[in-house]
Design a protein around this motif. Structure first.
Motif, PDB file in Angstrom:
ATOM      1  N   ALA A  64       5.012   5.628   9.064  1.00 19.95           N
ATOM      2  CA  ALA A  64       6.041   4.683   8.620  1.00 19.95           C
ATOM      3  C   ALA A  64       5.526   3.256   8.745  1.00 19.95           C
ATOM      4  O   ALA A  64       4.638   2.959   9.558  1.00 19.95           O
ATOM      5  CB  ALA A  64       7.299   4.857   9.456  1.00 19.95           C
ATOM      6  N   ALA A  65       6.080   2.368   7.942  1.00 23.47           N
ATOM      7  CA  ALA A  65       5.607   0.982   7.887  1.00 23.47           C
ATOM      8  C   ALA A  65       5.689   0.287   9.247  1.00 23.47           C
ATOM      9  O   ALA A  65       4.734  -0.389   9.662  1.00 23.47           O
ATOM     10  CB  ALA A  65       6.409   0.207   6.847  1.00 23.47           C
ATOM     11  N   ASN A  66       6.802   0.450   9.953  1.00 26.53           N
ATOM     12  CA  ASN A  66       6.943  -0.252  11.237  1.00 26.53           C
ATOM     13  C   ASN A  66       5.981   0.307  12.284  1.00 26.53           C
ATOM     14  O   ASN A  66       5.462  -0.430  13.127  1.00 26.53           O
ATOM     15  CB  ASN A  66       8.382  -0.196  11.738  1.00 26.53           C
ATOM     16  N   ASP A  67       5.711   1.606  12.216  1.00 28.46           N
ATOM     17  CA  ASP A  67       4.756   2.226  13.136  1.00 28.46           C
ATOM     18  C   ASP A  67       3.342   1.734  12.836  1.00 28.46           C
ATOM     19  O   ASP A  67       2.570   1.407  13.744  1.00 28.46           O
ATOM     20  CB  ASP A  67       4.838   3.747  13.010  1.00 28.46           C
ATOM     21  N   VAL A 106      -9.646  -4.221   9.694  1.00 25.71           N
ATOM     22  CA  VAL A 106      -8.888  -2.981   9.545  1.00 25.71           C
ATOM     23  C   VAL A 106      -8.503  -2.808   8.087  1.00 25.71           C
ATOM     24  O   VAL A 106      -7.887  -3.692   7.491  1.00 25.71           O
ATOM     25  CB  VAL A 106      -7.617  -2.977  10.417  1.00 25.71           C
ATOM     26  N   VAL A 107      -8.873  -1.662   7.507  1.00 25.20           N
ATOM     27  CA  VAL A 107      -8.536  -1.351   6.123  1.00 25.20           C
ATOM     28  C   VAL A 107      -7.354  -0.387   6.126  1.00 25.20           C
ATOM     29  O   VAL A 107      -7.399   0.655   6.782  1.00 25.20           O
ATOM     30  CB  VAL A 107      -9.733  -0.706   5.384  1.00 25.20           C
ATOM     31  N   ILE A 108      -6.302  -0.734   5.417  1.00 22.37           N
ATOM     32  CA  ILE A 108      -5.114   0.106   5.287  1.00 22.37           C
ATOM     33  C   ILE A 108      -5.150   0.780   3.917  1.00 22.37           C
ATOM     34  O   ILE A 108      -5.299   0.101   2.898  1.00 22.37           O
ATOM     35  CB  ILE A 108      -3.816  -0.717   5.418  1.00 22.37           C
ATOM     36  N   THR A 109      -5.027   2.118   3.883  1.00 22.35           N
ATOM     37  CA  THR A 109      -5.088   2.836   2.614  1.00 22.35           C
ATOM     38  C   THR A 109      -4.038   3.961   2.599  1.00 22.35           C
ATOM     39  O   THR A 109      -3.338   4.173   3.571  1.00 22.35           O
ATOM     40  CB  THR A 109      -6.476   3.493   2.394  1.00 22.35           C
ATOM     41  N   ARG A 110      -4.026   4.674   1.471  1.00 27.96           N
ATOM     42  CA  ARG A 110      -3.296   5.935   1.368  1.00 27.96           C
ATOM     43  C   ARG A 110      -4.289   7.092   1.202  1.00 27.96           C
ATOM     44  O   ARG A 110      -3.899   8.181   0.775  1.00 27.96           O
ATOM     45  CB  ARG A 110      -2.355   5.908   0.149  1.00 27.96           C
ATOM     46  N   ALA A 111      -5.535   6.864   1.517  1.00 28.11           N
ATOM     47  CA  ALA A 111      -6.613   7.830   1.286  1.00 28.11           C
ATOM     48  C   ALA A 111      -6.653   8.851   2.412  1.00 28.11           C
ATOM     49  O   ALA A 111      -7.152   8.574   3.509  1.00 28.11           O
ATOM     50  CB  ALA A 111      -7.946   7.097   1.175  1.00 28.11           C
ATOM     51  N   ALA A 112      -6.155  10.043   2.137  1.00 21.26           N
ATOM     52  CA  ALA A 112      -6.053  11.070   3.172  1.00 21.26           C
ATOM     53  C   ALA A 112      -7.387  11.739   3.478  1.00 21.26           C
ATOM     54  O   ALA A 112      -7.578  12.273   4.570  1.00 21.26           O
ATOM     55  CB  ALA A 112      -5.029  12.120   2.754  1.00 21.26           C
ATOM     56  N   THR A 113      -8.310  11.741   2.521  1.00 21.28           N
ATOM     57  CA  THR A 113      -9.599  12.408   2.718  1.00 21.28           C
ATOM     58  C   THR A 113     -10.739  11.393   2.651  1.00 21.28           C
ATOM     59  O   THR A 113     -10.586  10.289   2.129  1.00 21.28           O
ATOM     60  CB  THR A 113      -9.832  13.484   1.636  1.00 21.28           C
ATOM     61  N   PHE A 114     -11.891  11.817   3.164  1.00 24.12           N
ATOM     62  CA  PHE A 114     -13.052  10.929   3.114  1.00 24.12           C
ATOM     63  C   PHE A 114     -13.495  10.681   1.678  1.00 24.12           C
ATOM     64  O   PHE A 114     -13.990   9.591   1.359  1.00 24.12           O
ATOM     65  CB  PHE A 114     -14.205  11.516   3.937  1.00 24.12           C
ATOM     66  N   LEU A 115     -13.299  11.652   0.818  1.00 22.21           N
ATOM     67  CA  LEU A 115     -13.653  11.440  -0.581  1.00 22.21           C
ATOM     68  C   LEU A 115     -12.796  10.335  -1.191  1.00 22.21           C
ATOM     69  O   LEU A 115     -13.306   9.458  -1.902  1.00 22.21           O
ATOM     70  CB  LEU A 115     -13.484  12.736  -1.371  1.00 22.21           C
ATOM     71  N   VAL A 152       0.836  -1.201   0.000  1.00 22.82           N
ATOM     72  CA  VAL A 152       0.000   0.000   0.000  1.00 22.82           C
ATOM     73  C   VAL A 152       0.872   1.253   0.000  1.00 22.82           C
ATOM     74  O   VAL A 152       0.616   2.215  -0.731  1.00 22.82           O
ATOM     75  CB  VAL A 152      -0.961   0.005   1.211  1.00 22.82           C
ATOM     76  N   ILE A 153       1.933   1.249   0.792  1.00 24.01           N
ATOM     77  CA  ILE A 153       2.832   2.402   0.871  1.00 24.01           C
ATOM     78  C   ILE A 153       3.426   2.722  -0.497  1.00 24.01           C
ATOM     79  O   ILE A 153       3.503   3.890  -0.905  1.00 24.01           O
ATOM     80  CB  ILE A 153       3.956   2.143   1.901  1.00 24.01           C
ATOM     81  N   THR A 154       3.834   1.701  -1.232  1.00 20.31           N
ATOM     82  CA  THR A 154       4.476   1.914  -2.531  1.00 20.31           C
ATOM     83  C   THR A 154       3.482   2.145  -3.660  1.00 20.31           C
ATOM     84  O   THR A 154       3.881   2.455  -4.789  1.00 20.31           O
ATOM     85  CB  THR A 154       5.357   0.701  -2.883  1.00 20.31           C
ATOM     86  N   GLY A 155       2.200   1.988  -3.374  1.00 18.86           N
ATOM     87  CA  GLY A 155       1.186   2.200  -4.403  1.00 18.86           C
ATOM     88  C   GLY A 155       0.904   0.976  -5.257  1.00 18.86           C
ATOM     89  O   GLY A 155       0.132   1.057  -6.221  1.00 18.86           O
ATOM     90  N   LYS A 156       1.506  -0.168  -4.920  1.00 20.74           N
ATOM     91  CA  LYS A 156       1.227  -1.391  -5.685  1.00 20.74           C
ATOM     92  C   LYS A 156      -0.212  -1.842  -5.479  1.00 20.74           C
ATOM     93  O   LYS A 156      -0.801  -2.481  -6.355  1.00 20.74           O
ATOM     94  CB  LYS A 156       2.198  -2.498  -5.269  1.00 20.74           C
TER      95      LYS A 156
END
Length: 209
Positions: free
Chosen positions: A80-83, A98-107, A10-14
């Motif tokens: 960070a990944a370890n955090d 638990v859903v892990i995303t890069r989505a900063a906003t609710f949109l 998820v962090i790398t965008g894959k």
């Protein structure tokens, strides 16, 4: 794959998201008809769970409760990944999702999971209509445009109130909601949820111990 591998994807965008279910492990498929509490969970505490449970009771239909942690945040540095892996380890109850995303906003979250009902607090609800939190858009009414799209995506917000400095309990009735968007926000009455505990208070108490 390990927890770290899914988080790194998820962090790398894959991957746009990764979903961890305590009972079933990892997948790339978020729950349908979800009710979601998004947060940093630093730490996860009882009020988080109580707020999500209360939101579910207010929703009026059967939804799948889940938590969301975004690596990106409008106001804070990326996690960070370890955090993130340490925060994920807090979710141990049977049925936790638990859903892990890069989505900063609710949109952004709603685009990944259309139809999601979000459970939020009063302060977060105010920011929904604050154009400052939509700096990446170039329209003259960025917050209204975002809320219009959220409405089109089938999302809504169940909002828990909070006590002001003078002890007044603030709810969505104290907000200036633009006409046409009133139905997007649903109030949690004070008698249903009024837990003053916060992650900031917990971190402060842990530091002083």
């Amino acid at each position: 794959m390990s927890n770290a591998s899914h988080i790194e994807a998820v962090i790398t965008g894959k991957k746009p998201l990764a979903v961890y279910r305590v009972n079933h492990g990892w997948s790339a498929t978020p729950p349908n008809e979800a009710i979601m509490l998004a947060g940093s969970f630093r730490p996860l505490h009882r009020a988080h769970r109580a707020l999500l449970e209360t939101g579910l009771s207010i929703a009026g239909k059967r939804l799948t409760p889940c938590f969301e942690i975004s690596i990106s945040n409008v106001e804070k540095p990326n996690i960070a990944a370890n955090d993130l892996e340490r925060r994920l380890q807090q979710f141990q109850q049977s049925g936790d999702i638990v859903v892990i995303t890069r989505a900063a906003t609710f949109l952004e979250k709603a685009r990944l999971m259309p139809g999601t009902t979000f459970v939020i607090g009063y302060d977060t609800a105010i920011r929904l209509f604050d154009d400052r939190f939509y700096a990446d858009t170039e329209t003259s009414t960025p917050s209204l445009d975002a809320m219009s799209e959220l409405r089109d995506l089938g999302s809504r917000f169940i909002v828990g109130g909070r006590h002001d400095a003078d002890g007044t309990f603030k709810t969505i009735r104290d907000m200036m909601i633009p006409p046409g968007f009133e139905a997007l926000l649903i109030e949690i009455p004070e008698h249903k949820f009024s837990d003053p505990i916060s992650s900031t208070q917990l971190r402060s108490s842990q530091t002083s111990d």
